[in-house]
Design an enzyme around this catalytic site. Sequence first.
Site, PDB file in Angstrom:
ATOM      1  CG  HIS A  31      -6.572  -2.734   8.793  1.00  0.00           C
ATOM      2  ND1 HIS A  31      -6.730  -1.991   9.941  1.00  0.00           N
ATOM      3  CD2 HIS A  31      -5.326  -2.448   8.331  1.00  0.00           C
ATOM      4  CE1 HIS A  31      -5.630  -1.284  10.159  1.00  0.00           C
ATOM      5  NE2 HIS A  31      -4.757  -1.555   9.202  1.00  0.00           N
TER       6      HIS A  31
ATOM      7  CD  GLU B 202      -9.026   0.752   7.409  1.00  0.00           C
ATOM      8  OE1 GLU B 202      -8.958  -0.151   8.255  1.00  0.00           O
ATOM      9  OE2 GLU B 202      -8.447   1.848   7.541  1.00  0.00           O
TER      10      GLU B 202
ATOM     11  CG  ASP C 267      -0.285  -0.540   2.479  1.00  0.00           C
ATOM     12  OD1 ASP C 267       0.926  -0.324   2.653  1.00  0.00           O
ATOM     13  OD2 ASP C 267      -0.977  -1.178   3.293  1.00  0.00           O
TER      14      ASP C 267
ATOM     15  CG  ASP D 278      -9.585  -2.305  12.050  1.00  0.00           C
ATOM     16  OD1 ASP D 278      -8.540  -2.846  11.625  1.00  0.00           O
ATOM     17  OD2 ASP D 278     -10.063  -1.265  11.557  1.00  0.00           O
TER      18      ASP D 278
END
Length: 266
Positions: free
Chosen positions: A143, A148, A72, A141
Amino acid sequence: MRLIPLTTAEQVGKWAARHIVNRINAFKPTADRPFVLGLPTGGTPMTTYKALVEMHKAGQVSFKHVVTFNMDEYVGLPKEHPESYYSFMHRNFFDHVDIPAENINLLNGNAPDIDAECRQYEEKIRSYGKIHLFMGGVGNDGHIAFNEPASSLASRTRIKTLTHDTRVANSRFFDNDVNQVPKYALTVGVGTLLDAEEVMIMVLGSQKALALQAAVEGCVNHMWTISCLQLHPKAIMVCDEPSTMELKVKTLRYFNELEAENIKGL
Protein backbone atom coordinates in the site's frame (compact mmCIF):
# COMPACT_ATOMS: atom_id res chain seq x y z
CA MET A 1 10.62 3.65 -13.72
CA ARG A 2 13.94 4.27 -12.02
CA LEU A 3 15.23 1.95 -9.30
CA ILE A 4 17.99 3.35 -7.08
CA PRO A 5 19.64 0.34 -5.38
CA LEU A 6 21.55 1.38 -2.26
CA THR A 7 22.93 -0.51 0.72
CA THR A 8 21.58 1.03 3.93
CA ALA A 9 18.53 2.95 5.13
CA GLU A 10 20.78 5.93 5.88
CA GLN A 11 21.94 6.01 2.25
CA VAL A 12 18.32 5.88 1.09
CA GLY A 13 17.48 8.86 3.28
CA LYS A 14 20.47 10.86 2.07
CA TRP A 15 19.82 10.09 -1.61
CA ALA A 16 16.15 11.03 -1.30
CA ALA A 17 16.98 14.27 0.54
CA ARG A 18 19.61 15.18 -2.03
CA HIS A 19 17.12 14.57 -4.84
CA ILE A 20 14.49 16.77 -3.17
CA VAL A 21 16.99 19.58 -2.59
CA ASN A 22 18.22 19.39 -6.18
CA ARG A 23 14.65 19.54 -7.48
CA ILE A 24 13.75 22.54 -5.30
CA ASN A 25 16.90 24.47 -6.17
CA ALA A 26 16.61 23.75 -9.89
CA PHE A 27 12.98 24.95 -9.80
CA LYS A 28 14.01 28.29 -8.25
CA PRO A 29 10.68 28.74 -6.43
CA THR A 30 9.21 32.14 -5.59
CA ALA A 31 6.20 33.29 -3.58
CA ASP A 32 4.15 33.40 -6.78
CA ARG A 33 5.59 30.17 -8.15
CA PRO A 34 6.17 27.77 -5.23
CA PHE A 35 7.56 24.26 -5.43
CA VAL A 36 4.82 21.82 -4.36
CA LEU A 37 6.02 18.83 -2.35
CA GLY A 38 4.02 15.80 -1.20
CA LEU A 39 5.14 14.24 2.08
CA PRO A 40 4.66 10.99 4.05
CA THR A 41 4.95 9.98 7.69
CA GLY A 42 6.04 6.80 9.46
CA GLY A 43 9.43 5.23 10.03
CA THR A 44 10.62 5.15 6.42
CA PRO A 45 11.10 8.90 5.81
CA MET A 46 12.80 9.64 9.13
CA THR A 47 16.33 9.53 7.69
CA THR A 48 15.21 11.76 4.82
CA TYR A 49 13.71 14.38 7.13
CA LYS A 50 16.86 14.32 9.25
CA ALA A 51 19.02 14.86 6.16
CA LEU A 52 16.74 17.64 4.86
CA VAL A 53 16.95 19.48 8.18
CA GLU A 54 20.75 19.16 8.14
CA MET A 55 20.94 20.45 4.56
CA HIS A 56 18.67 23.37 5.45
CA LYS A 57 20.80 24.30 8.46
CA ALA A 58 23.89 24.10 6.23
CA GLY A 59 22.32 26.68 3.92
CA GLN A 60 21.88 24.27 1.01
CA VAL A 61 18.10 24.69 0.69
CA SER A 62 15.26 26.95 1.79
CA PHE A 63 11.64 25.88 2.22
CA LYS A 64 10.34 29.46 2.31
CA HIS A 65 8.69 29.07 -1.10
CA VAL A 66 7.76 25.38 -0.79
CA VAL A 67 4.14 24.29 -0.34
CA THR A 68 3.55 20.85 1.18
CA PHE A 69 0.67 18.39 1.09
CA ASN A 70 0.77 15.38 3.38
CA MET A 71 -0.43 11.99 2.23
CA ASP A 72 -2.74 11.04 5.06
CA GLU A 73 -4.03 11.46 8.61
CA TYR A 74 -5.81 9.28 11.13
CA VAL A 75 -9.53 9.86 11.67
CA GLY A 76 -10.59 10.77 15.21
CA LEU A 77 -7.11 11.21 16.66
CA PRO A 78 -6.70 14.71 18.16
CA LYS A 79 -4.07 16.65 16.24
CA GLU A 80 -2.23 17.28 19.54
CA HIS A 81 -1.87 13.51 20.04
CA PRO A 82 1.84 12.61 19.76
CA GLU A 83 1.09 10.03 17.05
CA SER A 84 -1.13 12.23 14.88
CA TYR A 85 0.54 13.00 11.60
CA TYR A 86 0.15 16.70 12.40
CA SER A 87 2.36 16.17 15.46
CA PHE A 88 4.75 13.88 13.60
CA MET A 89 5.39 16.38 10.82
CA HIS A 90 5.98 19.33 13.13
CA ARG A 91 8.18 17.32 15.48
CA ASN A 92 10.35 15.78 12.77
CA PHE A 93 10.42 18.38 10.02
CA PHE A 94 8.33 21.55 9.96
CA ASP A 95 9.58 22.94 13.29
CA HIS A 96 13.20 22.72 12.08
CA VAL A 97 13.02 24.46 8.69
CA ASP A 98 11.88 27.84 7.38
CA ILE A 99 8.57 26.78 5.83
CA PRO A 100 5.75 29.29 6.53
CA ALA A 101 2.79 27.84 8.44
CA GLU A 102 0.40 28.91 5.67
CA ASN A 103 2.32 26.73 3.18
CA ILE A 104 1.65 23.53 5.16
CA ASN A 105 -1.36 21.43 4.17
CA LEU A 106 -2.48 18.51 6.33
CA LEU A 107 -5.72 16.56 6.20
CA ASN A 108 -8.02 17.13 9.19
CA GLY A 109 -9.12 13.77 10.54
CA ASN A 110 -11.51 15.52 12.93
CA ALA A 111 -13.34 17.59 10.32
CA PRO A 112 -17.13 17.71 10.89
CA ASP A 113 -17.70 16.81 7.23
CA ILE A 114 -15.12 14.26 6.12
CA ASP A 115 -16.28 14.16 2.50
CA ALA A 116 -16.05 17.96 2.23
CA GLU A 117 -12.58 17.88 3.79
CA CYS A 118 -11.40 15.40 1.15
CA ARG A 119 -12.94 17.37 -1.73
CA GLN A 120 -11.38 20.60 -0.51
CA TYR A 121 -7.97 18.93 -0.23
CA GLU A 122 -8.15 17.81 -3.86
CA GLU A 123 -9.30 21.28 -4.90
CA LYS A 124 -6.41 22.93 -3.09
CA ILE A 125 -3.91 20.62 -4.78
CA ARG A 126 -5.44 21.52 -8.15
CA SER A 127 -5.24 25.22 -7.29
CA TYR A 128 -1.44 24.90 -7.42
CA GLY A 129 -1.57 23.11 -10.76
CA LYS A 130 0.11 19.92 -9.59
CA ILE A 131 2.40 18.42 -6.99
CA HIS A 132 5.91 18.60 -8.40
CA LEU A 133 7.36 15.78 -6.31
CA PHE A 134 5.48 13.34 -4.09
CA MET A 135 7.66 11.40 -1.66
CA GLY A 136 6.28 8.27 -0.01
CA GLY A 137 6.92 4.90 1.52
CA VAL A 138 5.30 1.52 0.95
CA GLY A 139 3.64 -0.97 3.28
CA ASN A 140 4.49 -4.65 3.55
CA ASP A 141 1.37 -5.38 1.48
CA GLY A 142 2.27 -2.81 -1.16
CA HIS A 143 0.00 0.00 0.00
CA ILE A 144 1.04 3.60 -0.66
CA ALA A 145 -0.35 6.31 1.59
CA PHE A 146 -3.36 4.45 3.07
CA ASN A 147 -4.44 3.01 -0.27
CA GLU A 148 -4.81 -0.54 0.99
CA PRO A 149 -4.93 -3.59 -1.33
CA ALA A 150 -7.85 -3.46 -3.81
CA SER A 151 -7.92 0.34 -3.81
CA SER A 152 -9.02 1.82 -7.11
CA LEU A 153 -6.08 2.97 -9.18
CA ALA A 154 -8.19 6.02 -10.13
CA SER A 155 -9.09 6.90 -6.51
CA ARG A 156 -8.95 10.41 -5.07
CA THR A 157 -8.60 11.70 -1.50
CA ARG A 158 -11.10 9.89 0.72
CA ILE A 159 -11.65 7.99 3.98
CA LYS A 160 -10.34 4.43 4.12
CA THR A 161 -10.72 1.54 6.54
CA LEU A 162 -7.29 0.35 7.64
CA THR A 163 -6.54 -3.35 7.36
CA HIS A 164 -5.70 -5.31 10.48
CA ASP A 165 -2.16 -5.86 9.16
CA THR A 166 -1.63 -2.12 8.72
CA ARG A 167 -2.91 -1.42 12.22
CA VAL A 168 -0.63 -4.12 13.65
CA ALA A 169 2.34 -2.61 11.78
CA ASN A 170 1.50 0.87 13.10
CA SER A 171 0.91 -0.35 16.65
CA ARG A 172 4.65 0.08 17.26
CA PHE A 173 3.87 3.80 17.52
CA PHE A 174 1.02 3.12 20.00
CA ASP A 175 2.76 1.15 22.78
CA ASN A 176 2.38 -2.00 20.64
CA ASP A 177 -1.35 -1.96 21.38
CA VAL A 178 -3.33 -2.44 18.17
CA ASN A 179 -6.50 -1.33 19.95
CA GLN A 180 -5.06 2.19 20.25
CA VAL A 181 -4.51 2.46 16.48
CA PRO A 182 -7.39 4.24 14.72
CA LYS A 183 -9.46 2.09 12.36
CA TYR A 184 -9.92 4.79 9.74
CA ALA A 185 -7.75 7.34 7.98
CA LEU A 186 -8.01 10.05 5.36
CA THR A 187 -5.66 9.50 2.45
CA VAL A 188 -4.81 10.90 -0.93
CA GLY A 189 -5.87 8.51 -3.68
CA VAL A 190 -3.81 6.49 -6.12
CA GLY A 191 -5.05 8.83 -8.84
CA THR A 192 -3.92 11.81 -6.76
CA LEU A 193 -0.42 10.36 -6.57
CA LEU A 194 -0.33 9.55 -10.28
CA ASP A 195 -1.20 13.17 -11.05
CA ALA A 196 2.08 14.32 -9.48
CA GLU A 197 4.86 15.33 -11.84
CA GLU A 198 7.22 12.90 -10.10
CA VAL A 199 6.71 10.20 -7.45
CA MET A 200 9.59 8.95 -5.30
CA ILE A 201 8.99 5.91 -3.09
CA MET A 202 11.49 4.75 -0.47
CA VAL A 203 11.62 1.03 0.33
CA LEU A 204 13.39 -0.21 3.45
CA GLY A 205 13.85 -3.67 4.91
CA SER A 206 13.34 -7.29 3.92
CA GLN A 207 9.68 -7.12 4.97
CA LYS A 208 9.10 -4.82 1.97
CA ALA A 209 10.82 -7.15 -0.52
CA LEU A 210 7.65 -8.67 -1.96
CA ALA A 211 6.15 -5.22 -2.42
CA LEU A 212 9.25 -4.03 -4.28
CA GLN A 213 9.18 -7.11 -6.48
CA ALA A 214 5.51 -6.49 -7.29
CA ALA A 215 6.26 -2.86 -8.13
CA VAL A 216 9.22 -3.56 -10.40
CA GLU A 217 8.71 -7.04 -11.87
CA GLY A 218 4.99 -7.71 -11.39
CA CYS A 219 1.91 -6.69 -13.33
CA VAL A 220 -0.16 -3.59 -12.59
CA ASN A 221 -2.57 -4.93 -9.99
CA HIS A 222 -4.89 -3.19 -7.52
CA MET A 223 -3.97 -5.80 -4.90
CA TRP A 224 -0.47 -4.28 -4.95
CA THR A 225 -1.23 -0.57 -5.20
CA ILE A 226 2.49 0.22 -5.43
CA SER A 227 2.41 -1.38 -8.90
CA CYS A 228 0.51 1.67 -10.16
CA LEU A 229 3.86 3.42 -10.48
CA GLN A 230 4.51 1.42 -13.63
CA LEU A 231 1.94 3.75 -15.22
CA HIS A 232 3.74 6.91 -14.09
CA PRO A 233 6.13 8.69 -16.47
CA LYS A 234 8.54 9.74 -13.69
CA ALA A 235 8.56 7.20 -10.86
CA ILE A 236 11.58 6.49 -8.68
CA MET A 237 12.02 3.63 -6.21
CA VAL A 238 14.87 4.22 -3.75
CA CYS A 239 15.67 1.03 -1.86
CA ASP A 240 18.12 -0.50 0.59
CA GLU A 241 19.77 -3.87 0.05
CA PRO A 242 17.46 -6.01 2.25
CA SER A 243 14.39 -4.83 0.32
CA THR A 244 15.82 -6.16 -2.98
CA MET A 245 16.09 -9.80 -1.89
CA GLU A 246 13.09 -10.93 -4.00
CA LEU A 247 14.25 -9.21 -7.20
CA LYS A 248 15.89 -11.23 -9.95
CA VAL A 249 19.66 -10.95 -10.07
CA LYS A 250 19.55 -9.62 -13.63
CA THR A 251 16.98 -6.97 -12.64
CA LEU A 252 19.18 -5.68 -9.84
CA ARG A 253 22.28 -5.77 -12.02
CA TYR A 254 20.48 -3.82 -14.74
CA PHE A 255 19.50 -0.98 -12.41
CA ASN A 256 22.89 -0.95 -10.69
CA GLU A 257 24.51 -0.34 -14.06
CA LEU A 258 21.97 2.34 -15.02
CA GLU A 259 22.30 4.30 -11.78
CA ALA A 260 26.03 3.83 -11.10
CA GLU A 261 26.79 7.54 -11.49
CA ASN A 262 23.73 8.65 -9.51
CA ILE A 263 24.56 6.71 -6.35
CA LYS A 264 28.07 8.06 -5.86
CA GLY A 265 28.97 10.34 -3.01
CA LEU A 266 26.77 8.83 -0.30
